[in-house]
Design an enzyme around this catalytic site. Structure first.
Site, PDB file in Angstrom:
ATOM      1  N   LYS A 198      20.818 -28.312  52.892  1.00 41.16           N
ATOM      2  CA  LYS A 198      21.203 -28.002  51.562  1.00 41.16           C
ATOM      3  C   LYS A 198      22.416 -28.879  51.245  1.00 41.16           C
ATOM      4  CE  LYS A 198      22.905 -25.841  47.908  1.00 41.16           C
ATOM      5  NZ  LYS A 198      23.911 -26.640  47.357  1.00 41.16           N
ATOM      6  N   GLY A 252      33.106 -27.134  54.460  1.00 45.40           N
ATOM      7  CA  GLY A 252      33.370 -26.596  53.026  1.00 45.40           C
ATOM      8  C   GLY A 252      34.538 -26.034  53.006  1.00 45.40           C
ATOM      9  N   SER A 253      34.830 -24.965  52.022  1.00 50.69           N
ATOM     10  CA  SER A 253      36.326 -24.086  51.968  1.00 50.69           C
ATOM     11  C   SER A 253      36.086 -23.103  53.111  1.00 50.69           C
ATOM     12  CB  SER A 253      36.388 -23.837  50.529  1.00 50.69           C
ATOM     13  OG  SER A 253      35.513 -22.658  50.270  1.00 50.69           O
ATOM     14  N   THR A 254      37.079 -22.525  53.236  1.00 52.91           N
ATOM     15  CA  THR A 254      37.659 -21.530  54.336  1.00 52.91           C
ATOM     16  C   THR A 254      37.081 -20.150  53.625  1.00 52.91           C
ATOM     17  OG1 THR A 254      39.149 -22.416  55.172  1.00 52.91           O
ATOM     18  CG2 THR A 254      39.280 -19.951  55.463  1.00 52.91           C
ATOM     19  N   VAL A 256      34.323 -19.889  51.425  1.00 56.43           N
ATOM     20  CA  VAL A 256      32.822 -19.872  51.734  1.00 56.43           C
ATOM     21  C   VAL A 256      32.557 -19.559  53.139  1.00 56.43           C
ATOM     22  CG1 VAL A 256      30.783 -21.054  51.286  1.00 56.43           C
ATOM     23  CG2 VAL A 256      32.491 -21.173  49.446  1.00 56.43           C
ATOM     24  N   GLY A 257      33.049 -20.453  54.077  1.00 58.09           N
ATOM     25  CA  GLY A 257      32.977 -20.034  55.370  1.00 58.09           C
ATOM     26  C   GLY A 257      33.064 -19.003  55.816  1.00 58.09           C
ATOM     27  N   GLU A 274      33.551 -26.184  59.417  1.00 58.35           N
ATOM     28  CA  GLU A 274      34.457 -27.257  59.608  1.00 58.35           C
ATOM     29  C   GLU A 274      35.165 -26.968  57.978  1.00 58.35           C
ATOM     30  OE1 GLU A 274      36.584 -29.854  57.971  1.00 58.35           O
ATOM     31  OE2 GLU A 274      34.591 -31.174  57.870  1.00 58.35           O
ATOM     32  N   CYS A 309      39.087 -32.975  53.758  1.00 58.61           N
ATOM     33  CA  CYS A 309      39.808 -32.048  54.370  1.00 58.61           C
ATOM     34  C   CYS A 309      40.813 -32.188  55.297  1.00 58.61           C
ATOM     35  CB  CYS A 309      38.674 -31.143  55.537  1.00 58.61           C
ATOM     36  SG  CYS A 309      37.382 -30.385  54.240  1.00 58.61           S
ATOM     37  N   GLU A 408      45.838 -25.670  50.168  1.00 61.21           N
ATOM     38  CA  GLU A 408      45.386 -26.988  49.989  1.00 61.21           C
ATOM     39  C   GLU A 408      45.023 -27.479  48.611  1.00 61.21           C
ATOM     40  OE1 GLU A 408      41.643 -27.101  51.708  1.00 61.21           O
ATOM     41  OE2 GLU A 408      41.865 -29.164  52.506  1.00 61.21           O
TER      42      GLU A 408
HETATM   43  C1  SIN Z   1      36.312 -34.012  55.613  1.00 58.83           C
HETATM   44  O1  SIN Z   1      36.955 -34.129  54.774  1.00 58.83           O
HETATM   45  O2  SIN Z   1      35.738 -32.942  55.808  1.00 58.83           O
HETATM   46  C2  SIN Z   1      35.870 -35.258  56.427  1.00 58.83           C
HETATM   47  C3  SIN Z   1      36.647 -36.325  56.519  1.00 58.83           C
HETATM   48  C4  SIN Z   1      36.470 -37.250  57.596  1.00 58.83           C
HETATM   49  O3  SIN Z   1      35.430 -37.165  58.328  1.00 58.83           O
HETATM   50  O4  SIN Z   1      37.065 -38.197  57.780  1.00 58.83           O
END
Ligand code: SIN
Length: 507
Positions: A198, A252-254, A256-257, A274, A309, A408
């Site tokens: 998705k 994605g975001s914490t 939603v995770g 992640e 991230c 963040e």
């Molecule tokens: C991310 O922002 O989740 C990935 C960053 C990266 O792989 O360098």
């Protein structure tokens, strides 16, 4: 690169992509391009041109629950055959896909600029980075070994088999429309898993282009399924609760995770998460070269306009070098920042993705300045360029009470915080529930070890602001999630360990 007449509209721009086969607007299920069973669709827009009419790039089919259920069934059937293929065979598939991405790198980069907004040079970098995961995992695929362990019983041998886990649900973000897919799919395919993807609803075109290239590379039907969908919550819930999906990988975001984790609990799925970060970037007084630290800070903080991230979120500068660092940072930004449409020659920074991102950027700046922070560079919305443009911004005199310290930003704002001692800065850096990336600049070897061991993150850049590549075990700790992507560890999340005890061994 592009002549000016092509900037006039996103849909015209898309017609300039040389390999038009890359432009897909339907779902890819079991090797077929299919319309949504409800015929619903959604519009993909170019964030650099919003709110103009010409922002519309394409209209993409929105796949339904029925479509997802079908895709999962196909992926499940496909897994029964795919799990029996050899690592060498899967390596060949991945290598071919890597080559096809490289052959189509310019077109893929243009597509990525159109739907994500990042500058062309950055998008080209992303294509190469994304492709490198297929190359990397093509090298891992034939080397997934089990083990033989001596038993306490002299007549037994313990055989450890590593087997693919099954159908994997892959949920990806818009900030790296290509690389966040390839980092997960590369590992899944290397192990013999099949996938239902998705993609982010902001950036489905890059994902569909990868599906087309996988088809060209000869991937068996059902191994890679890509289902664009306007409802991320519907697709996420269905994938997380479906009994035939055995693993979910999410970037994605914490927030939603944590919802996806709850939804996955009924079927006890294996998960990789992640999630968000709040990366500290520390410059100590024994930094060897302040200019290099400035360069690292710009690379880490402002890559993709602050929308990664692993972006530095809090810049801690030792009080003795604060003014020097600040002056050098501002003069470098003055020299290098050209905001604009990522397809225009010379543009170095693009827009933020949407209104929600802009709102957060504004909130962080207003909260900080309201509490005493000073704007040292930028600071304004740039409506003259488009609704999603914001100045790259540097804030001085930032303190721990400000929202930007604790949350963040995911946007182009660099807050500078002064510190006096190692212990003070380590305490401030660790004053967060997040632990994805961190960075610091120092020379003294004892200090390097002390700080590296003390900072609570999954990844550290020491004297560098750019850490990511296929060889890096990528992932966080705490509320930044768990699991490692890329690297030799990346396949582990897609494998199960089966222990077989062989008895009656008479030697
Ligand atoms: C991310 O922002 O989740 C990935 C960053 C990266 O792989 O360098």
């Amino acid at each position: 690169m592009f002549s000016k007449r092509f900037y006039s509209s996103s849909s015209k721009m898309i017609s300039q992509i040389k390999n038009q086969n890359l432009i897909k607007t339907k779902g890819f299920i079991n090797g077929q391009w299919v319309s949504s069973s409800s015929n619903e669709s959604f519009v993909v827009t170019n964030p650099a041109l919003v709110p103009k009419n010409e922002a519309v790039i394409e209209t993409v089919q929105s796949m339904t629950e029925d479509d997802y259920n079908k895709a999962i069934d196909y992926a499940y059937d496909s897994f029964e055959k795919f799990k029996k293929t050899t690592g060498r065979y899967r390596s060949g598939l991945l290598l071919r896909l890597y080559e096809l991405m490289i052959e189509n790198q310019e077109d893929l980069a243009k597509l990525c600029v159109l739907e994500n907004g990042k500058p062309y040079a950055d998008a080209l970098g992303e294509v190469k980075y994304a492709a490198s995961f297929f190359q990397w995992f093509s090298e891992e695929a034939p080397r997934i070994n089990g083990d033989i362990i001596p038993s306490a019983n002299p007549q037994n041998r313990i055989l450890v088999l590593k087997q693919p886990i099954g159908v994997c649900g892959i949920l990806t973000p818009w900030n790296f429309p290509l690389a966040m897919i390839t980092r997960k799919v590369g590992a899944a395919i290397a192990t013999g898993c099949t996938t239902v993807i998705k993609p982010a609803s902001e950036t489905p075109l890059s994902a569909l282009a990868i599906a087309y290239l996988a088809q060209e590379a000869g991937f068996p039907e059902g191994t890679i399924n890509v289902l664009p969908c306007k409802s991320s919550s519907m697709a996420g819930k269905l994938i997380c609760e479906h009994p035939k999906i055995k693993k979910v990988s999410f970037t994605g975001s914490t927030g939603v995770g944590s919802i996806l984790m709850k939804q996955s609990s009924s079927t006890l799925k294996k998960l990789s998460m992640e999630l968000g970060g709040n990366a500290p970037f520390i410059v100590f007084d024994d930094v060897k070269d302040i200019d290099k630290a400035v360069q690292g800070a710009i690379a880490s903080k402002f890559r993709s306009s602050g929308q990664t991230c692993v972006c530095a979120n809090r810049l801690f500068i030792h009080e003795s070098i604060y003014d020097d660092f600040k002056d050098k940072l501002i003069s470098k930004l003055k020299e290098t920042v050209v905001l604009g449409d990522g397809l225009k020659e010379g543009v170095t920074y693009g827009p933020v993705i949407n209104e929600r991102s802009m709102k957060k950027v504004r909130e962080h700046i207003e909260d900080a300045t309201g509490k005493g922070a000073k704007i040292l560079f930028g600071g304004n919305k740039r409506e003259d360029l488009g609704a999603n443009f914001h100045d790259l911004t540097v804030l001085g005199d930032v303190t721990t009470e400000m929202q930007i310290f604790n949350d963040e930003t995911f946007g182009p704002v660099a807050p500078l915080i002064k510190f006096k001692s190692d212990d003070e800065v380590i305490k401030m850096a660790n004053d967060t529930q997040f632990g994805l990336a961190g960075y610091f600049y120092a020379t003294d070897v004892s200090r390097v070890f002390k700080v590296a061991e003390a900072i609570n993150v999954g990844m550290l850049g020491i004297n560098t602001g750019a850490i990511t590549e296929a060889a890096l075990p990528f992932g966080g700790i705490g509320e930044s999630g768990f699991g490692r992507e890329g690297s030799k560890f990346g396949v582990d999340d897609y494998l199960i360990i089966k222990s077989c005890v062989l008895g009656s061994v008479d030697v």
